[in-house]
Write a protein that holds these residues in place. Structure first.
Motif, mmCIF file in Angstrom:
data_model
loop_
_atom_site.group_PDB
_atom_site.id
_atom_site.type_symbol
_atom_site.label_atom_id
_atom_site.label_comp_id
_atom_site.label_asym_id
_atom_site.label_seq_id
_atom_site.Cartn_x
_atom_site.Cartn_y
_atom_site.Cartn_z
ATOM 1 N N LEU A 184 0.824 -1.205 0.000
ATOM 2 C CA LEU A 184 0.000 0.000 0.000
ATOM 3 C C LEU A 184 0.862 1.262 0.000
ATOM 4 N N GLY A 185 1.900 1.263 0.817
ATOM 5 C CA GLY A 185 2.791 2.418 0.849
ATOM 6 C C GLY A 185 3.527 2.621 -0.460
ATOM 7 N N HIS A 186 3.915 1.522 -1.097
ATOM 8 C CA HIS A 186 4.637 1.618 -2.360
ATOM 9 C C HIS A 186 3.734 2.169 -3.472
ATOM 10 N N VAL A 187 2.531 1.664 -3.557
ATOM 11 C CA VAL A 187 1.610 2.108 -4.612
ATOM 12 C C VAL A 187 1.248 3.577 -4.427
ATOM 13 N N THR A 188 0.906 3.969 -3.196
ATOM 14 C CA THR A 188 0.504 5.354 -2.969
ATOM 15 C C THR A 188 1.680 6.320 -3.174
ATOM 16 N N SER A 189 2.896 5.884 -2.871
ATOM 17 C CA SER A 189 4.064 6.719 -3.164
ATOM 18 C C SER A 189 4.175 6.974 -4.657
ATOM 19 N N ASN A 190 3.959 5.936 -5.443
ATOM 20 C CA ASN A 190 4.060 6.090 -6.896
ATOM 21 C C ASN A 190 2.919 6.923 -7.469
ATOM 22 N N VAL A 191 1.745 6.828 -6.869
ATOM 23 C CA VAL A 191 0.650 7.689 -7.302
ATOM 24 C C VAL A 191 1.022 9.153 -7.081
ATOM 25 N N SER A 192 1.662 9.435 -5.947
ATOM 26 C CA SER A 192 2.102 10.800 -5.665
ATOM 27 C C SER A 192 3.214 11.230 -6.613
ATOM 28 N N PHE A 193 4.169 10.331 -6.877
ATOM 29 C CA PHE A 193 5.248 10.660 -7.812
ATOM 30 C C PHE A 193 4.700 11.022 -9.193
ATOM 31 N N SER A 248 3.432 22.641 -8.209
ATOM 32 C CA SER A 248 2.847 21.420 -8.784
ATOM 33 C C SER A 248 1.818 20.785 -7.853
ATOM 34 N N PHE A 249 1.394 21.522 -6.831
ATOM 35 C CA PHE A 249 0.509 20.944 -5.815
ATOM 36 C C PHE A 249 -0.826 20.503 -6.413
ATOM 37 N N ASN A 250 -1.249 19.294 -6.012
ATOM 38 C CA ASN A 250 -2.636 18.869 -6.215
ATOM 39 C C ASN A 250 -2.971 17.892 -5.101
ATOM 40 N N TRP A 251 -4.266 17.768 -4.831
ATOM 41 C CA TRP A 251 -4.686 16.991 -3.669
ATOM 42 C C TRP A 251 -4.418 15.503 -3.827
ATOM 43 N N LEU A 252 -4.462 14.993 -5.047
ATOM 44 C CA LEU A 252 -4.176 13.571 -5.255
ATOM 45 C C LEU A 252 -2.745 13.239 -4.826
ATOM 46 N N GLY A 253 -1.791 14.063 -5.266
ATOM 47 C CA GLY A 253 -0.398 13.817 -4.890
ATOM 48 C C GLY A 253 -0.166 13.985 -3.410
ATOM 49 N N PHE A 254 -0.789 15.003 -2.792
ATOM 50 C CA PHE A 254 -0.603 15.259 -1.368
ATOM 51 C C PHE A 254 -1.194 14.133 -0.517
ATOM 52 N N ILE A 255 -2.453 13.777 -0.791
ATOM 53 C CA ILE A 255 -3.122 12.745 0.009
ATOM 54 C C ILE A 255 -2.440 11.386 -0.173
ATOM 55 N N SER A 256 -2.014 11.078 -1.398
ATOM 56 C CA SER A 256 -1.341 9.798 -1.650
ATOM 57 C C SER A 256 -0.039 9.706 -0.855
ATOM 58 N N ALA A 257 0.720 10.790 -0.816
ATOM 59 C CA ALA A 257 1.967 10.784 -0.047
ATOM 60 C C ALA A 257 1.691 10.627 1.441
ATOM 61 N N MET A 258 0.617 11.236 1.932
ATOM 62 C CA MET A 258 0.258 11.097 3.349
ATOM 63 C C MET A 258 -0.171 9.658 3.667
ATOM 64 N N ILE A 259 -0.942 9.046 2.762
ATOM 65 C CA ILE A 259 -1.326 7.639 2.964
ATOM 66 C C ILE A 259 -0.086 6.749 2.963
ATOM 67 N N SER A 260 0.873 7.079 2.113
ATOM 68 C CA SER A 260 2.129 6.332 2.088
ATOM 69 C C SER A 260 2.843 6.420 3.436
ATOM 70 N N ASN A 261 2.871 7.624 4.033
ATOM 71 C CA ASN A 261 3.488 7.787 5.356
ATOM 72 C C ASN A 261 2.822 6.898 6.396
ATOM 73 N N ILE A 262 1.479 6.897 6.390
ATOM 74 C CA ILE A 262 0.736 6.078 7.353
ATOM 75 C C ILE A 262 0.997 4.595 7.121
ATOM 76 N N SER A 263 1.025 4.174 5.860
ATOM 77 C CA SER A 263 1.247 2.761 5.534
ATOM 78 C C SER A 263 2.624 2.302 5.995
ATOM 79 N N PHE A 264 3.648 3.092 5.726
ATOM 80 C CA PHE A 264 4.991 2.710 6.142
ATOM 81 C C PHE A 264 5.147 2.765 7.655
ATOM 82 N N THR A 265 4.359 3.604 8.332
ATOM 83 C CA THR A 265 4.374 3.612 9.795
ATOM 84 C C THR A 265 3.844 2.295 10.341
ATOM 85 N N TYR A 266 2.720 1.840 9.802
ATOM 86 C CA TYR A 266 2.179 0.548 10.237
ATOM 87 C C TYR A 266 3.097 -0.612 9.819
#
Length: 412
Positions: A184-193, A248-266
């Protein structure tokens, strides 16, 4: 000592006060004298060269110690060793000489690990973003990252580098939550990238220590020192400053990176519960295999129809079949290798050194991505990114020192 017992026993039997003759002659006389005596019989087993003589039920070592004190008034002691043993000792000396260079300059090896870790990480991030510029399908690319790594692991296992560690159902159950969070963290990181600039994604991901501290405090029930919380304040402030003026801000990239942080924390939480004696290379291989199977279904559901309709065709039309396949292969290789190098580097250095190195790696990635892609950033974004990175550095150093003090306390 055992050989002196042999010589004295021989002298008592045959009445020889001094050792003047060759070993072979002594044994011949010893055998003759033993056969004529009815009260004491010793049967030699094996020759001297074989090192297998048995005295009173004990086997002698293959080194013959001739006590010359009875011969030369205790002037010296000779040690006769078999030729093979001497040759083996010579080989050991040569081996020590070969290892000596690395033992003398260990910083060269450690420096090489850090260099390769940084190099592979920077190359991965740059190539990954270039792929998204003409093939914006992060779910599929995430699957390719893991697929190439899994193939690499299977080939490595097949040749025994490293040897595959066996896995049972209990260990599998423990690793599945880790792998799911990793996927989950890997996929959401790539969505943000794919959605925003690489530098902005890494700036948001600098918040990962904040989520780790929060999870440790409120989920794991661990007490987090106030100094750690204070060191995280600049991280939050810096990310907020950078986000407000990111071009380059957009909510998809921001939220995806935040989900990645949470996933890697777990993932970190489950990893602590999944402590195992298996080496890190095998653990990462099994996690990659499980994560691959987790990532395939959403990739098919979310991007499958688009890929079949025009995704692959558009990419091939832009860069050609050869470059498209080559880019996907190499980005997968760089992804797997830089993660493996990060683990190997951690095993070679102290946690504090690795923490500082990880912060510097993020600085390198942000800096190179800005230069390579020519991303324009505002002054406030640049200042905010710098404050966030400085906060992460402070947090990493303080945390590493606290963990080192805990280990020293346990040893004491």
């Amino acid at each position: 000592m055992e050989s002196r017992v042999l010589l004295r026993a021989t002298a008592n039997v045959v009445g020889i006060p001094k050792l003047r003759r060759p070993i072979g002659a002594i044994h011949r006389q010893f055998s003759t004298a033993s056969s004529s005596s009815s009260s004491f019989t010793v049967k030699p087993i094996g020759g001297i060269g074989e090192g297998a003589n048995l005295i009173s039920g004990r086997q002698l070592r293959p080194i013959l110690l001739l006590d010359s004190s009875a011969i030369n008034g205790g002037e010296k002691r000779e040690i006769l060793k078999p030729v093979k043993a001497a040759a083996a000792e010579g080989g050991d000396t040569a081996g020590e000489a070969k290892v000596g260079f690395l033992a003398k300059y260990p910083w060269l090896v450690t420096g090489f690990f850090f260099f390769m870790w940084y190099f592979l990480n920077v190359i991965f991030n740059i190539l990954n973003k270039k792929i998204y510029n003409y093939f914006p399908y992060p779910y599929f690319v995430s699957v390719i990252h893991l697929f190439v790594g899994v193939v690499y692991c299977l080939i490595s296992w097949s040749v025994g580098l490293p040897k595959r560690a066996p896995i049972d159902s209990n260990l599998l159950k423990v690793l599945i939550p880790v792998a799911v969070c990793h996927a989950l963290g890997h996929v959401t990181s790539n969505v943000s990238f794919a959605a925003v600039a690489v530098s902005f994604t890494h700036t948001i991901k600098a918040l990962e220590p904040f989520f780790n501290a929060a999870a440790s405090q409120f989920i794991m029930g661990q007490s987090i020192p106030i100094t750690l919380w204070l060191s995280l304040a600049p991280v939050v402030l810096g990310v907020a400053m950078a986000s407000l003026t990111e071009l380059s801000f957009n909510w998809l990239g921001f939220i995806s990176a935040m989900i990645s942080n949470i996933s890697f924390t777990y993932r970190s939480i489950f990893s602590k519960k999944a402590m195992t004696d298996m080496d890190s290379t095998n653990v990462y291989a099994y996690i990659s295999i499980i994560a691959l199977f987790v990532c395939i279904p959403p990739a098919i559901i979310v991007e499958g129809p688009k890929l079949l309709n025009h995704g692959f065709a558009d990419a091939i039309a832009k860069v050609g079949m050869t470059k498209f396949i080559s880019d996907l292969f190499w980005v997968g290789m760089f992804y797997h290798l830089y993660n493996q190098l990060a683990t190997n580097t951690l095993e070679r250095v102290a946690p504090l050194t690795h923490a500082v190195g990880n912060v510097l790696k993020r600085v390198f990635v942000i800096g190179f991505s800005i230069v390579i892609f020519g991303n324009k950033i505002s002054t406030q974004t640049g200042i905010g990114t710098g404050i966030a990175i400085a906060g992460v550095a402070m947090y990493s150093i303080i945390k590493a020192k606290i963990e080192e003090e805990k280990r020293q306390g346990k040893k004491a």
